[in-house]
Enzyme design. Structure first.
Site, PDB file in Angstrom:
ATOM      1  N   LYS A 142       0.822  -1.223   0.000  1.00 14.42           N
ATOM      2  CA  LYS A 142       0.000   0.000   0.000  1.00 14.42           C
ATOM      3  C   LYS A 142       0.853   1.269   0.000  1.00 14.42           C
ATOM      4  O   LYS A 142       0.464   2.252  -0.606  1.00 14.42           O
ATOM      5  CB  LYS A 142      -1.036  -0.006   1.121  1.00 14.42           C
ATOM      6  CG  LYS A 142      -0.512   0.103   2.512  1.00 14.42           C
ATOM      7  CD  LYS A 142      -1.666   0.145   3.508  1.00 14.42           C
ATOM      8  CE  LYS A 142      -1.256  -0.331   4.874  1.00 14.42           C
ATOM      9  NZ  LYS A 142      -0.060   0.276   5.463  1.00 14.42           N
ATOM     10  N   ARG A 178      12.266  -7.446   2.920  1.00 22.22           N
ATOM     11  CA  ARG A 178      12.400  -5.982   2.942  1.00 22.22           C
ATOM     12  C   ARG A 178      13.211  -5.533   4.163  1.00 22.22           C
ATOM     13  O   ARG A 178      14.056  -4.638   4.075  1.00 22.22           O
ATOM     14  CB  ARG A 178      11.007  -5.329   2.983  1.00 22.22           C
ATOM     15  CG  ARG A 178      11.054  -3.816   2.834  1.00 22.22           C
ATOM     16  CD  ARG A 178       9.861  -3.142   3.461  1.00 22.22           C
ATOM     17  NE  ARG A 178       8.649  -3.216   2.657  1.00 22.22           N
ATOM     18  CZ  ARG A 178       7.478  -2.731   3.067  1.00 22.22           C
ATOM     19  NH1 ARG A 178       7.359  -2.164   4.244  1.00 22.22           N
ATOM     20  NH2 ARG A 178       6.417  -2.840   2.300  1.00 22.22           N
ATOM     21  N   ARG A 181       3.220  -7.674  14.185  1.00 21.08           N
ATOM     22  CA  ARG A 181       2.564  -6.570  13.450  1.00 21.08           C
ATOM     23  C   ARG A 181       1.445  -7.097  12.563  1.00 21.08           C
ATOM     24  O   ARG A 181       0.380  -6.485  12.448  1.00 21.08           O
ATOM     25  CB  ARG A 181       3.583  -5.801  12.599  1.00 21.08           C
ATOM     26  CG  ARG A 181       4.433  -4.856  13.426  1.00 21.08           C
ATOM     27  CD  ARG A 181       5.548  -4.262  12.589  1.00 21.08           C
ATOM     28  NE  ARG A 181       5.046  -3.390  11.545  1.00 21.08           N
ATOM     29  CZ  ARG A 181       5.614  -3.237  10.359  1.00 21.08           C
ATOM     30  NH1 ARG A 181       6.685  -3.930  10.052  1.00 21.08           N
ATOM     31  NH2 ARG A 181       5.106  -2.413   9.485  1.00 21.08           N
ATOM     32  N   ARG A 183      -5.992   4.000  11.276  1.00 19.46           N
ATOM     33  CA  ARG A 183      -5.637   2.616  11.567  1.00 19.46           C
ATOM     34  C   ARG A 183      -6.746   1.918  12.359  1.00 19.46           C
ATOM     35  O   ARG A 183      -6.705   0.718  12.554  1.00 19.46           O
ATOM     36  CB  ARG A 183      -4.419   2.641  12.436  1.00 19.46           C
ATOM     37  CG  ARG A 183      -3.101   1.983  12.156  1.00 19.46           C
ATOM     38  CD  ARG A 183      -2.784   1.279  10.966  1.00 19.46           C
ATOM     39  NE  ARG A 183      -1.480   0.669  11.047  1.00 19.46           N
ATOM     40  CZ  ARG A 183      -0.370   1.162  10.515  1.00 19.46           C
ATOM     41  NH1 ARG A 183      -0.407   2.274   9.854  1.00 19.46           N
ATOM     42  NH2 ARG A 183       0.772   0.516  10.641  1.00 19.46           N
ATOM     43  N   ARG A 233      15.224  -1.931   8.311  1.00 16.21           N
ATOM     44  CA  ARG A 233      14.164  -1.224   9.054  1.00 16.21           C
ATOM     45  C   ARG A 233      14.176  -1.689  10.502  1.00 16.21           C
ATOM     46  O   ARG A 233      14.026  -2.869  10.781  1.00 16.21           O
ATOM     47  CB  ARG A 233      12.793  -1.508   8.422  1.00 16.21           C
ATOM     48  CG  ARG A 233      12.377  -0.462   7.421  1.00 16.21           C
ATOM     49  CD  ARG A 233      11.063  -0.775   6.766  1.00 16.21           C
ATOM     50  NE  ARG A 233       9.940  -0.756   7.707  1.00 16.21           N
ATOM     51  CZ  ARG A 233       8.686  -0.493   7.338  1.00 16.21           C
ATOM     52  NH1 ARG A 233       8.409  -0.193   6.093  1.00 16.21           N
ATOM     53  NH2 ARG A 233       7.722  -0.524   8.224  1.00 16.21           N
TER      54      ARG A 233
END
Ligand code: AMP
Length: 184
Positions: free
Chosen positions: A13, A127, A144, A88, A133
């Site tokens: 997204k 990723r 998550r 959210r 990250r």
């Protein structure tokens, strides 16, 4: 035109929101990016959110809503917004509705990018390795995915008959084309 993208973390997204905002000349709000930048830049906001972000826990609504409100104010002349990772939950969704109402606007499209959870798990792991990250490790990614499922908002916007679901598999360009078809 105001567009909200919904999807699991790693659904693509963020990439799609950026691409659609660029193509249509809309301002792109990614609260996740705002928080990540604030941590990197060690701003007062960064100091407040760093521990929660690293643990993959949501930031509280009041603070997150303030970020959104100031983004809308700063981009007052934008011809529309792409919302990515905000709202959210229903509390944030109601707040955004009121913010937009004040500007005599509304959300015009809510697009759910539908992806398989195992596919996004694998995508997020690779990723995380590539980007380093700090909020992504295998355990945190599972956490998550479990806690940041957009289901609550999917039900909320389904009820309001505002939700468009698109297939999130395939190439970035294929997905972009599906989204553009929804936006007309
Ligand atoms: P994202 O890039 O959207 O996956 O967001 C990364 C992290 O930023 C999340 O795990 C949360 O800690 C925080 N975050 C981003 N957007 C929100 C939001 N709308 N409400 C609460 N926390 C958020």
């Amino acid at each position: 035109m105001n567009v909200l993208f919904l999807g699991l973390p790693g659904s693509g997204k963020g990439t799609q929101a950026q691409s659609i905002a660029g193509r249509l000349g809309l301002a792109h709000l990614s609260t996740g990016q705002v928080f990540r930048d604030s941590v990197v830049e060690k701003t007062p906001l960064g100091k407040i959110v760093e521990a929660r972000m690293n643990a993959g826990i949501l930031i509280d609504d009041e603070l997150t809503n303030k970020i959104a409100e100031s983004f809308l104010e700063k981009n007052g002349s934008a011809k529309g917004f792409v919302f990515d990772g905000y709202p959210r939950n229903v509390a944030q969704a109601s707040f955004l509705e009121k913010l937009l109402e004040k500007k005599k606007q509304k959300l015009d499209f809510v697009v759910l990018i539908d992806v398989d959870e195992q596919v996004v798990f694998e995508r997020l792991v690779s990723r995380a390795k590539k980007d380093g990250r700090t909020d992504d490790s295998e355990e945190k990614i599972r956490f998550r995915l479990a806690t940041q499922n957009p289901k609550e908002l999917v039900d909320y916007y389904l009820e309001k008959k505002m939700l468009s679901t698109i297939d999130g598999s395939g190439t970035v360009d294929e997905i972009t084309r599906r989204i553009l078809a929804v936006l007309g």
